[in-house]
Write a protein that holds these residues in place. Structure first.
Motif, PDB file in Angstrom:
ATOM      1  N   ALA A 102     -45.212-128.920  27.727  1.00 48.84           N
ATOM      2  CA  ALA A 102     -46.116-130.060  27.796  1.00 48.84           C
ATOM      3  C   ALA A 102     -47.360-129.727  28.612  1.00 48.84           C
ATOM      4  O   ALA A 102     -48.487-130.044  28.218  1.00 48.84           O
ATOM      5  N   VAL A 103     -47.153-129.088  29.753  1.00 52.91           N
ATOM      6  CA  VAL A 103     -48.281-128.691  30.601  1.00 52.91           C
ATOM      7  C   VAL A 103     -49.193-127.726  29.845  1.00 52.91           C
ATOM      8  O   VAL A 103     -50.431-127.825  29.904  1.00 52.91           O
ATOM      9  N   ALA A 104     -48.597-126.791  29.098  1.00 48.00           N
ATOM     10  CA  ALA A 104     -49.393-125.836  28.319  1.00 48.00           C
ATOM     11  C   ALA A 104     -50.138-126.546  27.192  1.00 48.00           C
ATOM     12  O   ALA A 104     -51.305-126.235  26.916  1.00 48.00           O
ATOM     13  N   PHE A 105     -49.477-127.485  26.527  1.00 55.10           N
ATOM     14  CA  PHE A 105     -50.110-128.263  25.459  1.00 55.10           C
ATOM     15  C   PHE A 105     -51.331-128.999  26.001  1.00 55.10           C
ATOM     16  O   PHE A 105     -52.412-128.980  25.403  1.00 55.10           O
ATOM     17  N   LEU A 106     -51.159-129.655  27.133  1.00 54.70           N
ATOM     18  CA  LEU A 106     -52.263-130.414  27.722  1.00 54.70           C
ATOM     19  C   LEU A 106     -53.361-129.494  28.231  1.00 54.70           C
ATOM     20  O   LEU A 106     -54.552-129.814  28.126  1.00 54.70           O
ATOM     21  N   ALA A 107     -52.990-128.331  28.767  1.00 57.00           N
ATOM     22  CA  ALA A 107     -54.000-127.373  29.218  1.00 57.00           C
ATOM     23  C   ALA A 107     -54.838-126.897  28.039  1.00 57.00           C
ATOM     24  O   ALA A 107     -56.076-126.781  28.138  1.00 57.00           O
ATOM     25  N   ALA A 108     -54.193-126.627  26.910  1.00 58.74           N
ATOM     26  CA  ALA A 108     -54.917-126.189  25.718  1.00 58.74           C
ATOM     27  C   ALA A 108     -55.824-127.292  25.174  1.00 58.74           C
ATOM     28  O   ALA A 108     -56.776-127.013  24.430  1.00 58.74           O
ATOM     29  N   SER A 109     -55.525-128.531  25.563  1.00 59.28           N
ATOM     30  CA  SER A 109     -56.331-129.670  25.134  1.00 59.28           C
ATOM     31  C   SER A 109     -57.371-130.068  26.160  1.00 59.28           C
ATOM     32  O   SER A 109     -58.087-131.064  25.978  1.00 59.28           O
ATOM     33  N   GLY A 110     -57.461-129.315  27.274  1.00 56.21           N
ATOM     34  CA  GLY A 110     -58.516-129.536  28.252  1.00 56.21           C
ATOM     35  C   GLY A 110     -58.117-130.263  29.512  1.00 56.21           C
ATOM     36  O   GLY A 110     -58.990-130.700  30.271  1.00 56.21           O
ATOM     37  N   PHE A 111     -56.792-130.364  29.801  1.00 55.95           N
ATOM     38  CA  PHE A 111     -56.343-131.142  30.947  1.00 55.95           C
ATOM     39  C   PHE A 111     -55.524-130.279  31.902  1.00 55.95           C
ATOM     40  O   PHE A 111     -54.645-129.531  31.482  1.00 55.95           O
ATOM     41  N   ASP A 112     -55.812-130.433  33.180  1.00 54.57           N
ATOM     42  CA  ASP A 112     -55.134-129.683  34.230  1.00 54.57           C
ATOM     43  C   ASP A 112     -54.075-130.574  34.871  1.00 54.57           C
ATOM     44  O   ASP A 112     -54.393-131.642  35.398  1.00 54.57           O
ATOM     45  N   THR A 113     -52.811-130.158  34.800  1.00 56.16           N
ATOM     46  CA  THR A 113     -51.726-130.908  35.425  1.00 56.16           C
ATOM     47  C   THR A 113     -51.608-130.477  36.881  1.00 56.16           C
ATOM     48  O   THR A 113     -51.173-129.368  37.170  1.00 56.16           O
TER      49      THR A 113
END
Length: 247
Positions: free
Chosen positions: A141-152
């Motif tokens: 999930a963290v990787a998915f969001l990172a690829a979408s421009g979001f830093d967890t």
């Protein structure tokens, strides 16, 4: 636009063990919008919903549930599992939405894509993330969001391997505490991921506690589906995202 009860029909694909997506949609339904459901499989109800199980769900054949759902001629179809797409990645997620739209003729929303859309709408880039998933799916999930421009910048987990029914059995207080544990001074929003977690009932309390927007899978799907259906009014009581007008 097909008119049903005055406005639109949303067709929702639900994992077959999910017990909370339908009640959430009853809470979130805009006036005049009818909700119609079809169940989908592709995983073992007796296994822990780990990365392999959810990957299998994401790759499962949707021909039959989509055929049945198309019987009501929905205006928007919602793919109601977040983790199934998180285990495949953003490119697969977008491709699935495009395939469903091409096959059905309906506008299409996925739970994972809706989270991204909601965060983009709010203009945030740093988030706290919480879910009932096993740690390996949270990594994805963290990787998915990172690829979408979001830093967890922070994340919280339940600590136990919950089965398919355990995820849905978390009560709103437990979800609230999970969200609070994901807060961080640098986080601009909190994401509660999972269509079977009772997050919708905790949004208002969590937003009040942390002083920032809270995004959940089901709330985000309704937000995007309303946009696609041309429904622009605010829906009070379920977070800042739905309290803003869309048109």
């Amino acid at each position: 636009m097909t008119q049903s009860r005055g406005r639109a029909r949303f067709g929702i694909l639900v994992p077959f063990t999910n017990t909370n997506l339908e009640p959430d949609m009853a809470l979130l339904a805009p006036d005049g919008v009818s909700m119609h459901f079809a169940r989908m499989g592709g995983y073992d109800q007796d296994e822990i919903p780990d990365a392999n199980q959810m990957h299998g769900l994401g790759a499962a054949d949707l021909d039959e549930p989509l055929r049945l759902l198309q019987g009501v001629r929905p205006d928007v179809i919602l793919y109601g599992c977040t983790s199934a797409m998180l285990t495949h990645g953003p490119v697969f997620d977008r491709g699935l939405a495009e395939r469903i739209k091409a096959d059905s003729g309906a506008e299409t929303v996925t739970a994972a894509g809706a989270l991204v859309h909601a965060l983009q709408t709010l203009g945030v880039t740093r988030i706290g993330f919480a879910s009932p998933y096993v740690p390996a799916i949270n990594d994805m999930a963290v990787a998915f969001l990172a690829a979408s421009g979001f830093d967890t910048v922070a994340r919280s987990e339940v600590g136990d391997e919950l089965d398919n029914y355990g995820q849905g059995a978390l009560d709103p207080q437990a979800v609230l505490e999970l969200g609070l544990a994901a807060d961080h001074p640098e986080a601009e929003a909190i994401v509660l991921s999972c269509t079977d977690m009772r997050s919708v009932e905790s949004i208002a309390r969590l937003e009040q506690a942390v002083g920032k927007p809270v995004i959940t899978s089901n709330q985000a799907m309704v937000f995007q589906a309303m946009q696609l259906a041309g429904i622009g009014e605010a829906l009070p009581g379920y977070g800042q995202l739905l309290e803003r007008e869309r048109l």
